[in-house]
Design an enzyme around this catalytic site. Structure first.
Site, mmCIF file in Angstrom:
data_model
loop_
_atom_site.group_PDB
_atom_site.id
_atom_site.type_symbol
_atom_site.label_atom_id
_atom_site.label_comp_id
_atom_site.label_asym_id
_atom_site.label_seq_id
_atom_site.Cartn_x
_atom_site.Cartn_y
_atom_site.Cartn_z
ATOM 1 N N GLU A 1 0.838 -1.196 0.000
ATOM 2 C CA GLU A 1 0.000 0.000 0.000
ATOM 3 C C GLU A 1 0.871 1.242 0.000
ATOM 4 O O GLU A 1 1.993 1.206 0.518
ATOM 5 C CB GLU A 1 -0.934 -0.017 1.226
ATOM 6 C CG GLU A 1 -0.230 -0.179 2.548
ATOM 7 C CD GLU A 1 -1.179 -0.511 3.718
ATOM 8 O OE1 GLU A 1 -1.862 -1.544 3.665
ATOM 9 O OE2 GLU A 1 -1.210 0.287 4.676
ATOM 10 N N LYS B 1 2.835 4.548 0.868
ATOM 11 C CA LYS B 1 3.274 5.161 2.122
ATOM 12 C C LYS B 1 2.976 6.653 2.022
ATOM 13 O O LYS B 1 3.623 7.381 1.275
ATOM 14 C CB LYS B 1 4.763 4.917 2.345
ATOM 15 C CG LYS B 1 5.254 5.447 3.687
ATOM 16 C CD LYS B 1 6.671 4.950 3.949
ATOM 17 C CE LYS B 1 7.162 5.315 5.338
ATOM 18 N NZ LYS B 1 7.077 6.729 5.651
ATOM 19 N N ASP C 1 2.793 10.496 2.816
ATOM 20 C CA ASP C 1 3.738 11.395 3.468
ATOM 21 C C ASP C 1 2.983 12.465 4.258
ATOM 22 O O ASP C 1 2.776 13.578 3.806
ATOM 23 C CB ASP C 1 4.632 12.040 2.399
ATOM 24 C CG ASP C 1 5.879 12.638 3.016
ATOM 25 O OD1 ASP C 1 6.087 12.450 4.231
ATOM 26 O OD2 ASP C 1 6.633 13.299 2.290
ATOM 27 N N TYR D 1 -4.772 2.939 7.999
ATOM 28 C CA TYR D 1 -3.929 1.844 7.535
ATOM 29 C C TYR D 1 -3.690 0.713 8.528
ATOM 30 O O TYR D 1 -3.109 -0.283 8.184
ATOM 31 C CB TYR D 1 -2.601 2.350 6.962
ATOM 32 C CG TYR D 1 -1.740 3.174 7.880
ATOM 33 C CD1 TYR D 1 -1.247 2.667 9.065
ATOM 34 C CD2 TYR D 1 -1.398 4.476 7.523
ATOM 35 C CE1 TYR D 1 -0.450 3.420 9.891
ATOM 36 C CE2 TYR D 1 -0.592 5.251 8.354
ATOM 37 C CZ TYR D 1 -0.120 4.713 9.542
ATOM 38 O OH TYR D 1 0.668 5.468 10.355
ATOM 39 N N LYS E 1 11.146 2.612 -0.088
ATOM 40 C CA LYS E 1 11.166 4.040 -0.400
ATOM 41 C C LYS E 1 11.405 4.283 -1.887
ATOM 42 O O LYS E 1 12.109 3.513 -2.539
ATOM 43 C CB LYS E 1 12.280 4.731 0.407
ATOM 44 C CG LYS E 1 12.059 4.723 1.906
ATOM 45 C CD LYS E 1 10.888 5.617 2.252
ATOM 46 C CE LYS E 1 10.783 5.907 3.727
ATOM 47 N NZ LYS E 1 11.796 6.757 4.280
ATOM 48 N N CYS F 1 42.389 17.599 16.799
ATOM 49 C CA CYS F 1 40.970 17.900 16.980
ATOM 50 C C CYS F 1 40.749 19.412 16.856
ATOM 51 O O CYS F 1 41.411 20.192 17.538
ATOM 52 C CB CYS F 1 40.531 17.408 18.357
ATOM 53 S SG CYS F 1 38.883 17.987 18.795
ATOM 54 N N CYS G 1 39.701 20.856 20.527
ATOM 55 C CA CYS G 1 40.560 20.911 21.718
ATOM 56 C C CYS G 1 42.043 20.793 21.395
ATOM 57 O O CYS G 1 42.879 20.902 22.291
ATOM 58 C CB CYS G 1 40.150 19.833 22.725
ATOM 59 S SG CYS G 1 40.562 18.163 22.208
ATOM 60 N N CYS H 1 39.288 12.109 18.103
ATOM 61 C CA CYS H 1 39.984 13.010 19.004
ATOM 62 C C CYS H 1 40.357 12.214 20.241
ATOM 63 O O CYS H 1 39.538 11.473 20.783
ATOM 64 C CB CYS H 1 39.059 14.168 19.365
ATOM 65 S SG CYS H 1 39.516 15.026 20.870
ATOM 66 N N CYS I 1 37.995 17.574 25.977
ATOM 67 C CA CYS I 1 37.487 18.102 24.710
ATOM 68 C C CYS I 1 36.079 18.678 24.891
ATOM 69 O O CYS I 1 35.134 17.946 25.193
ATOM 70 C CB CYS I 1 37.468 17.006 23.649
ATOM 71 S SG CYS I 1 36.823 17.604 22.083
HETATM 72 S S1 IVH Z 1 2.159 1.043 8.947
HETATM 73 C C1 IVH Z 1 3.772 -0.800 12.783
HETATM 74 N N1 IVH Z 1 1.215 1.978 6.667
HETATM 75 O O1 IVH Z 1 5.113 5.685 7.932
HETATM 76 C C2 IVH Z 1 3.493 -0.267 11.422
HETATM 77 N N2 IVH Z 1 2.604 3.399 7.960
HETATM 78 O O2 IVH Z 1 7.870 5.025 8.754
HETATM 79 C C3 IVH Z 1 3.187 1.166 11.444
HETATM 80 N N3 IVH Z 1 2.935 5.620 7.008
HETATM 81 O O3 IVH Z 1 4.783 6.240 11.364
HETATM 82 C C4 IVH Z 1 3.040 1.857 10.202
HETATM 83 N N4 IVH Z 1 1.679 5.329 5.220
HETATM 84 O O4 IVH Z 1 3.306 7.581 9.771
HETATM 85 C C5 IVH Z 1 1.972 2.224 7.742
HETATM 86 N N5 IVH Z 1 0.299 2.660 4.655
HETATM 87 C C6 IVH Z 1 1.031 2.918 5.735
HETATM 88 C C7 IVH Z 1 1.664 4.172 5.916
HETATM 89 C C8 IVH Z 1 2.452 4.364 7.052
HETATM 90 C C9 IVH Z 1 2.448 6.179 5.883
HETATM 91 C C10 IVH Z 1 3.850 6.278 7.957
HETATM 92 C C11 IVH Z 1 3.417 6.245 9.383
HETATM 93 C C12 IVH Z 1 4.541 5.622 10.139
HETATM 94 C C13 IVH Z 1 5.684 5.809 9.209
HETATM 95 C C14 IVH Z 1 6.719 4.733 9.415
#
Ligand code: IVH
Length: 701
Positions: A128, A130, A132, A239, A327, A421, A424, A445, A451
C-alpha cells in the site's frame, strides 16, 4: 489595517476596538505558534502577557465585539499550555526501510527464515502507498470517536482530539459489531491543490508559507485553536489497528475492508501480492502514478497479510519484523560545495560535513550533506569548490553522490582531514585493530574529558528523544548552558533550577527566556527524575551501546544498582561478571569491552553514581507473560527444526527468559537440537538441564 495599538483602551471607539481585537487575535496566534510549535519566541513572556491583557481589557469594555477566534476563548486560557499528553495503549512504531529489489528480497527471506517457511510456501503480502503526512491514532469507545493522539515518541503523543474532530473524512461514530475499545491508525495529510491554495492565501495575508504539504498538515494539526484547523483541508487514510487482533479477522486486508465498510478512507492502491515479483510490479505501478495522485507519497509499505504470522514475527527495536517501507528513489540536485567543516561527535569521531550552496531537493532546502569519513572523501575525490550531485532519501541526512569533474576549477586541491581535533587541539588518530591490524575508518579526538566538543555532544545525546527526552532542552539550550558553564556534565542538569535562584544572571532575565519558559523547563527536567533503566543506559552515550543494546542490558540486569555493580566487576576479565556480560545474546566482546572501558574511567563511574543520587532509575517493564521460564537463562544450540533461532529467542524473551549465547554455571536450560556440540557437552558437565526442542515447547506451552 490601521494601527491603534498605541491608543489607550478608554479612548478607543467601537470601530477602532474591533480593529484592535482583530489585530491582537492575529498577533497572539502568531506568537503562540512561534512559542509552542517552533520553540522560537520573538517576544518576552511579559510582552506576550501584555498583549493578552490588552485583548481581555478591550473585550471587557466591548463585550459585543468578542471574536469567534478570540484568544480568550481558547482552551486552557492564558497562559495556554500546548497540548495535553496522550499515552498510547499500544505503542506507535516506525518502519524499517528498503531501497531496492534486493532489499525487498531480503525482507521476504528474513520473514521466511524467521517463520521457518520454505521459499515456495505461500506468503501473501499487502502493498500500500506510504502516505507522506503525520501518523495519528484514533480511539473509539463503543463505536464513538473519543480521542486522537499524535505519534509523539511512540509511547506518548499529544492529544489533538479537537483538531481531528474538524476532519470531515473521519467517522465520528461507527455502527455494527464494533469492539468495545480500540485504536485505528492512519495518516493525516494535505492534498497538493489544498496546499497550493493555503500557501497562496497565507502569502496574501502576510502569514508564513509552508515548504511542503507534510509541514502544512503538521502545522495545521498542531494549531491550538481548532477553528483554525477546521479551515485547513486535512484528509486521512486509515492503515492499521493498534491491536491487530481486536476485530477477530485473520488478515490485514480484512482489517482494511472493515475500515472501508465503516466509512474510513482506505487507499485504493492497496493490493495483496503473492511474490516479490508481484510486489515490485505493484511498486512500479504506484511509482508511475505517483505524480497524478494529488497527494505526496514517499514509498510503498509491504505488510505480511496473515495477522497470526504478524503476531509471531513481532518487533525488533521499534519496528515490526512483518512490515517494511520500500522508499522511492531519492531526489537529486546539483550545487556547489562551499566548505568542509569538521564536527566532533560524542565519542570523539571527526566527521567531515559538506557546507553547500543551499539548493532545493524534493521540496526541502539542503545546505549540509554528510561526507562520512576521510576514506570516503578520498574515494569520491570531493574538493572544496566542486559542483556536486546531492541526494536526499526520506528523512536521512543528504548525501553527496557524485562530483561533476568537468566543472572542477583548475586550482582545486584534495581535502585532507586534520590530525588534531579542531575543538581541543588533541591529536586525532585512527585506531588500529590489534587482531586484524586494520585501521579504523574513523579518526577520533584523543582528548576525552578535556574536549569541549565531545562534552557538548554527550550532553545533547543525554537529553535527546530516546534518552532522557527533556522537553525544551535541545541542542541550542545545551550549547547555551555549556557556554555559560552552567551545565558541564549530565548531573548538572538536575541542579540547574536550585542554582538558578542564586544567580544575578538568572535564566528568566536572559534574552529569549522569561518566567513562563523557565518554569516550563524546570518542570520538564523534574518530570524526568524518574526514568527506565534502558533509557538511562542509552543516555550515557557509551560507544557501541545503542537503544537495542541498552534495552538488552536493562532486561538482563533488571535493577540499576545490579547493572552498575556488574559493569564494575566485569572490568576484571577474570571475573565471571565479564563472561555474563559478554554472553548476553547480541552483546559479545566488542560491546562488553566498550562498557568496561567506560566504567574503568573513574570520572564516568562517578558521573553515573552522582546521577543515581538525583534520578530514580526504574526497572523496565517488558511486555512479558508470567511463565514457567521467567528469569531463567536459556541457551539454544544445535539446529532448531520447529522454528528459527530468531523466533525461539524472541518467544523466550516474551516469556521473561534471558537468552544467552554460551553455557555457564548460571545457565538454567539448554535447548539442544541435532548437531549440538561443545555447548551441549559443557551443559552435561555442569549438570544443566538439557531439553529437546519439543520438550522446550511443551514446557512453555
Ligand atoms: S504502517 C507498525 N502503513 O510511515 C506499522 N505506515 O515510517 C506502522 N505511514 O509512522 C506503520 N503510510 O506515519 C503504515 N500505509 C502505511 C503508511 C504508514 C504512511 C507512515 C506512518 C509511520 C511511518 C513509518
Amino acid at each position: 489595517m490601521s494601527d491603534f495599538s498605541n491608543i489607550e483602551i478608554q479612548d478607543l471607539d467601537e470601530q477602532q476596538a474591533l480593529s484592535e481585537l482583530k489585530r491582537l487575535a492575529e498577533e497572539i496566534a502568531r506568537h503562540d505558534k512561534l512559542y509552542f510549535q517552533k520553540d522560537d519566541p520573538e517576544i518576552s513572556d511579559s510582552d506576550y502577557d501584555a498583549l493578552r491583557q490588552r485583548n481581555l481589557a478591550i473585550e471587557g469594555k466591548f463585550p459585543d465585539l468578542v471574536l469567534d477566534a478570540s484568544p480568550s476563548k481558547r482552551v486552557g486560557a492564558a497562559p495556554v499550555d500546548g497540548f495535553e499528553k496522550a499515552a498510547h495503549a499500544v505503542p506507535m512504531l516506525s518502519l524499517g526501510n528498503a531501497f531496492s529489489r534486493e532489499d525487498v528480497e531480503d525482507f521476504s527471506s528474513r520473514v521466511r527464515r524467521f517463520l521457518s517457511l520454505d521459499d515456495d510456501a505461500p506468503l501473501p503480502i499487502v502493498a500500500e502507498p506510504k502516505i507522506d503526512g503525520l501518523s495519528i491514532s484514533l480511539t473509539y469507545s463503543n463505536g464513538e470517536f473519543v480521542r486522537a493522539a499524535t505519534r509523539g515518541d511512540g509511547r506518548v503523543g499529544e492529544d489533538v482530539t479537537h483538531n481531528i474532530m474538524t476532519i470531515a473524512e473521519i467517522p465520528k461514530q461507527i455502527a455494527g459489531n464494533v469492539p468495545e475499545l480500540f485504536d485505528i491508525r492512519g495518516e493525516v495529510y494535505m492534498g497538493h491543490d489544498d496546499f497550493v491554495a493555503l500557501n497562496e492565501q497565507n502569502e496574501k495575508t502576510g502569514q508564513k508559507t509552508f515548504a511542503n504539504p507534510r509541514n502544512a498538515a503538521a502545522g495545521s494539526l498542531r494549531q491550538l485553536d481548532p477553528s483554525i484547523t477546521a479551515k485547513r483541508p486535512l484528509k486521512f487514510f486509515a492503515y492499521s489497528l493498534g491491536d491487530a487482533q481486536v476485530l477477530g479477522v485473520k488478515h490485514h486486508s480484512d482489517v482494511l475492508a472493515q475500515f472501508d465498510a465503516w466509512g474510513f478512507p482506505v487507499n485504493p492502491l492497496t493490493k495483496v501480492c503473492r511474490s516479490v515479483d508481484e510486489l515490485m510490479e505493484h511498486y512500479e505501478h504506484i511509482a508511475l502514478n505517483r505524480s497524478d495522485l494529488g497527494y505526496d507519497i514517499d514509498g510503498v509499505v509491504y505488510k505480511v497479510d496473515d495477522l497470526a504470522l504478524q503476531e509471531r514475527l513481532g518487533f525488533v527495536s521499534r519496528a515490526p519484523r512483518w512490515a517494511v517501507a520500500h522508499k522511492f528513489e531519492a531526489e537529486k540536485a546539483v550545487t556547489q560545495l562551499e566548505a568542509i567543516e569538521i564536527q566532533v561527535g560524542r565519542t570523539g569521531a571527526l566527521t567531515p560535513v559538506a557546507k553547500l550552496t543551499p539548493v532545493t531537493v524534493g521540496g526541502v532546502v539542503v545546505s549540509n550533506a554528510s561526507l562520512h569519513n576521510e576514506d570516503e572523501i578520498a574515494r569520491k575525490d570531493v574538493r572544496v569548490g566542486d559542483y556536486v550531485v546531492v541526494q536526499r532519501a526520506g528523512d536521512v541526512i543528504p548525501q553527496i553522490v557524485e562530483v561533476l569533474l568537468d566543472k572542477r576549477a583548475e586550482k582545486s586541491e584534495p581535502f585532507i582531514l586534520p590530525d588534531v581535533c579542531p575543538a581541543c587541539g588533541s591529536p586525532a588518530e585512527r585506531a588500529v585493530d590489534p587482531d586484524t591490524n586494520r585501521q579504523d575508518v574513523v579518526r577520533r579526538c584523543t582528548g576525552g574529558f578535556i574536549c569541549p566538543a565531545q562534552a557538548v555532544e554527550r550532553l545533547k545525546h543525554f537529553v535527546s528523544r530516546n534518552a532522557f527526552d527533556i522537553e525544551g532542552m535541545g541542542e541550542k539550550q545545551i550549547e547555551l548552558f555549556y557556554g555559560l558553564e552552567w551545565v558541564k556534565t549530565p548531573v548538572d542538569i538536575f541542579s540547574l533550577e536550585a542554582r538558578d535562584g542564586d544567580r544575578l544572571t538568572s535564566l528568566k532575565n536572559m534574552d529569549g527566556w522569561g518566567e513562563k519558559s523557565v518554569s516550563k523547563l524546570w518542570d520538564a527536567i523534574n518530570e524526568r527524575r524518574t526514568i527506565g533503566l534502558d533509557r538511562f543506559i542509552y543516555a550515557l552515550g557509551i560507544r557501541h551501546v545503542g537503544a537495542t543494546t541498552a534495552s538488552d542490558l536493562a532486561r538482563f540486569y533488571g535493577e540499576a544498582e545490579r547493572w552498575l555493580q556488574a559493569m564494575v566487576d566485569a572490568g576484571d576479565e577474570e571475573n565471571s561478571a565479564f563472561d555474563d556480560l559478554k554472553n548476553i545474546d547480541g552483546i559479545g566482546g566488542v560491546v562488553a569491552r566498550s562498557l568496561t572501558h567506560y566504567f574503568n574511567e573513574k570520572r564516568n563511574l562517578e558521573q553515573v553514581q552522582a546521577l543515581f543520587e538525583v534520578v530514580t532509575v526504574e526497572p523496565v517493564e517488558f511486555e512479558e507473560v508470567a511463565s514457567s521460564v521467567s528469569n531463567q537463562t536459556v541457551v539454544f544450540t544445535g539446529k532448531l527444526e520447529l522454528m528459527s533461532r530468531a523466533e525461539a529467542k524472541a518467544q523466550a524473551e516474551r516469556l521473561g527468559a534471558k537468552v544467552a549465547g554460551s553455557v555457564s554455571a548460571k545457565t538454567n536450560i539448554v535447548v539442544a537440537g541435532p548437531g549440538a556440540g561443545s555447548k551441549l557437552k559443557k551443559a552435561e558437565e555442569l549438570g544443566v538441564k538439557v531439553l529437546t526442542e519439543q520438550e522446550w515447547l511443551d514446557l512453555i506451552d
